[in-house]
Design an enzyme around this catalytic site. Structure first.
Site, PDB file in Angstrom:
ATOM      1  N   GLU A 101      -2.247  14.706  10.932  1.00  0.00           N
ATOM      2  CA  GLU A 101      -1.053  13.999  10.463  1.00  0.00           C
ATOM      3  C   GLU A 101      -0.707  12.828  11.376  1.00  0.00           C
ATOM      4  O   GLU A 101      -0.293  11.770  10.904  1.00  0.00           O
ATOM      5  CB  GLU A 101       0.127  14.964  10.356  1.00  0.00           C
ATOM      6  CG  GLU A 101      -0.013  16.007   9.266  1.00  0.00           C
ATOM      7  CD  GLU A 101      -0.097  15.408   7.869  1.00  0.00           C
ATOM      8  OE1 GLU A 101       0.329  14.246   7.676  1.00  0.00           O
ATOM      9  OE2 GLU A 101      -0.587  16.096   6.959  1.00  0.00           O
ATOM     10  N   GLN A 126      -0.091   5.510   8.377  1.00  0.00           N
ATOM     11  CA  GLN A 126      -0.471   4.149   7.992  1.00  0.00           C
ATOM     12  C   GLN A 126      -1.984   3.918   8.103  1.00  0.00           C
ATOM     13  O   GLN A 126      -2.436   2.814   8.401  1.00  0.00           O
ATOM     14  CB  GLN A 126       0.300   3.116   8.825  1.00  0.00           C
ATOM     15  CG  GLN A 126       1.792   3.201   8.619  1.00  0.00           C
ATOM     16  CD  GLN A 126       2.563   2.086   9.292  1.00  0.00           C
ATOM     17  OE1 GLN A 126       2.000   1.172   9.875  1.00  0.00           O
ATOM     18  NE2 GLN A 126       3.884   2.152   9.213  1.00  0.00           N
ATOM     19  N   THR A 127      -2.767   4.971   7.865  1.00  0.00           N
ATOM     20  CA  THR A 127      -4.218   4.878   7.927  1.00  0.00           C
ATOM     21  C   THR A 127      -4.803   5.689   6.776  1.00  0.00           C
ATOM     22  O   THR A 127      -4.253   6.721   6.398  1.00  0.00           O
ATOM     23  CB  THR A 127      -4.748   5.434   9.271  1.00  0.00           C
ATOM     24  OG1 THR A 127      -3.992   4.875  10.343  1.00  0.00           O
ATOM     25  CG2 THR A 127      -6.206   5.089   9.474  1.00  0.00           C
ATOM     26  N   LEU A 148      -8.763   3.498  16.323  1.00  0.00           N
ATOM     27  CA  LEU A 148      -7.940   3.964  15.213  1.00  0.00           C
ATOM     28  C   LEU A 148      -6.647   3.171  15.077  1.00  0.00           C
ATOM     29  O   LEU A 148      -6.074   3.071  13.999  1.00  0.00           O
ATOM     30  CB  LEU A 148      -7.631   5.454  15.397  1.00  0.00           C
ATOM     31  CG  LEU A 148      -6.952   6.185  14.245  1.00  0.00           C
ATOM     32  CD1 LEU A 148      -7.783   6.091  12.968  1.00  0.00           C
ATOM     33  CD2 LEU A 148      -6.742   7.652  14.611  1.00  0.00           C
ATOM     34  N   TYR A 171      -2.538   2.066  16.251  1.00  0.00           N
ATOM     35  CA  TYR A 171      -1.271   2.791  16.380  1.00  0.00           C
ATOM     36  C   TYR A 171      -1.332   3.735  17.590  1.00  0.00           C
ATOM     37  O   TYR A 171      -1.131   4.952  17.495  1.00  0.00           O
ATOM     38  CB  TYR A 171      -0.938   3.559  15.103  1.00  0.00           C
ATOM     39  CG  TYR A 171      -0.719   2.636  13.932  1.00  0.00           C
ATOM     40  CD1 TYR A 171       0.492   1.980  13.748  1.00  0.00           C
ATOM     41  CD2 TYR A 171      -1.751   2.366  13.037  1.00  0.00           C
ATOM     42  CE1 TYR A 171       0.689   1.099  12.701  1.00  0.00           C
ATOM     43  CE2 TYR A 171      -1.569   1.480  11.985  1.00  0.00           C
ATOM     44  CZ  TYR A 171      -0.351   0.854  11.818  1.00  0.00           C
ATOM     45  OH  TYR A 171      -0.173  -0.023  10.781  1.00  0.00           O
ATOM     46  N   CYS A 221       6.158  13.413 -16.904  1.00  0.00           N
ATOM     47  CA  CYS A 221       6.544  12.251 -16.100  1.00  0.00           C
ATOM     48  C   CYS A 221       7.521  11.366 -16.871  1.00  0.00           C
ATOM     49  O   CYS A 221       7.175  10.796 -17.912  1.00  0.00           O
ATOM     50  CB  CYS A 221       5.288  11.456 -15.728  1.00  0.00           C
ATOM     51  SG  CYS A 221       5.625   9.963 -14.778  1.00  0.00           S
TER      52      CYS A 221
END
Length: 379
Positions: free
Chosen positions: A43, A48-49, A86, A88, A214
């Site tokens: 997590e 943002q990846t 990676l 961040y 939906c």
């Protein structure tokens, strides 16, 4: 109240989504078991990846730090090196701090208490829900980019999802939807649906297991949702660095902390235009050769521009101009300047052993590909 006020609708969404997930879920390494440490690492990495980008980093990181105790014992430089590429990096530091807290406060076991999990460094509401539901099957909701999009379309939520009121509404719906058992599977199914079917553009409604439930699709507005305020464009920044050669060696500096790049190595770099996201300025414009000397204590001669590259960092778009340089004649001693903790001459073919940002690693690759262009001599 929207459709989530109907118990029958909630039950139908749960059952259909879980059945779909059982058949369609991707084989991801952090799904191999319910180990809370592996879930925490995944997590932190997924912020943002994309999943595809994270998988090889996750596998490499777990080989280096197979459990929370191994991570807690490691020094920060080793953790950053394992995370290298990676991005961040604040997340890497938070993960390291969380591991230390687990060992110091919880005997090396990630707790299953919501308050204790949320108190871990870097663990917010979403991440706590992911850990608690996936590892311990607690009925904790999650809302992240993919599940937020799914929820907005299911509810036909037509407001800006970035507002506090929208966030509260979507979290409330997520809490209603998460089942009392099988919560981890359901939460993963929500995220998987958003990643594979209910995509930002051109959602594949014909393949969606809950399309008949939906509200967004019923109203024909699914592609207009979720609504969000457009982000401001990134701010332009220009920097310059010197790859200073002295035979087979090049000059590198290491950042002091605190800060975004604390503990990272780089080629001596100065700020030239725009806001300074990394605090490289000296309070006034300086020439590159002067800047290198202030940062390293080494007098240099700067030559030609060899390569320019662009990269993003937080809300900035940076152009980095890289110049060849060489050590000037005369005596000069290395001495860390403002914001630097260490200066070193390193053989160009040994740079890979140090921790660099992604942009710096691109420069290292350029030096390795054409060392003569930078004035670097063979070892």
């Amino acid at each position: 109240m929207g459709p989530d006020g109907d118990a029958g609708w909630l039950a139908s969404v749960r059952s259909r989504l879980l059945a779909w997930f059982e058949e369609e879920k991707r084989d991801l390494p952090w799904r191999a078991d319910r180990d809370p440490y592996r879930i925490l690492v995944s997590e932190m990495m997924l912020v943002q990846t994309t999943v595809a980008a994270v998988v090889p980093f996750f596998q490499r990181f777990l080989r280096e730090f197979p459990d929370v105790q191994a991570l807690a014992r490691a020094d920060e430089e080793r953790v950053l090196k394992a995370w290298e590429g990676l991005g961040y990096y604040r997340r890497a530091r938070q993960l390291h701090a969380a591991a230390k807290a687990v060992v110091e406060l919880h005997g090396g076991r990630i707790p299953d208490d919501p308050t204790a999990v949320r108190a871990l460094p870097g663990v917010g509401r979403y991440m706590a829900g992911a850990i608690l539901s996936q590892a311990f099957d607690r009925p904790e909701p999650i809302v992240e980019a993919n599940s937020r999009r799914v929820l907005a379309r299911l509810l036909a939520w037509n407001e800006d999802v970035g507002t506090a009121a929208s966030q509260e509404r979507l979290w409330d719906a997520a809490a209603r939807l998460v089942p009392p058992s099988g919560a981890g599977e359901f939460n993963q199914a929500m995220m998987e649906l958003g990643a594979l079917i209910c995509t930002p553009r051109s959602p594949r409604c014909m393949f969606c297991p809950v399309s008949q439930l939906c509200e967004g699709r019923r109203l024909g507005i699914q592609e207009q949702l979720p609504k969000a305020t457009a982000k401001a464009p990134p701010t332009a920044v220009v920097e310059a660095c010197a790859v200073v050669a002295d035979g087979p060696r090049v000059l590198v500096v290491r950042r002091a902390g605190p800060g975004l790049w604390a503990g990272f190595w780089e080629f001596p770099t100065i700020h030239r235009e725009g806001p300074d996201p990394a605090s490289r300025s000296f309070g006034m414009p300086v020439e590159l050769a002067d800047g290198v000397e202030r940062l390293t204590g080494v007098r240099v001669q700067v030559g030609d521009l060899v390569k320019s590259l662009n990269y993003g960092v937080t809300r900035y778009r940076v152009r980095l101009d890289a110049f060849a340089g060489r050590r000037a004649k005369g005596k000069s001693e290395v001495a860390p300047g403002p914001g630097m903790s260490e200066v070193s001459w390193v053989k160009a073919d040994s740079l890979h052993a140090l921790t660099f940002s992604a942009a710096s690693r691109r420069l290292i690759a350029a030096v390795a590909a054409a060392p003569s262009a930078w004035g670097v001599e063979p070892s």
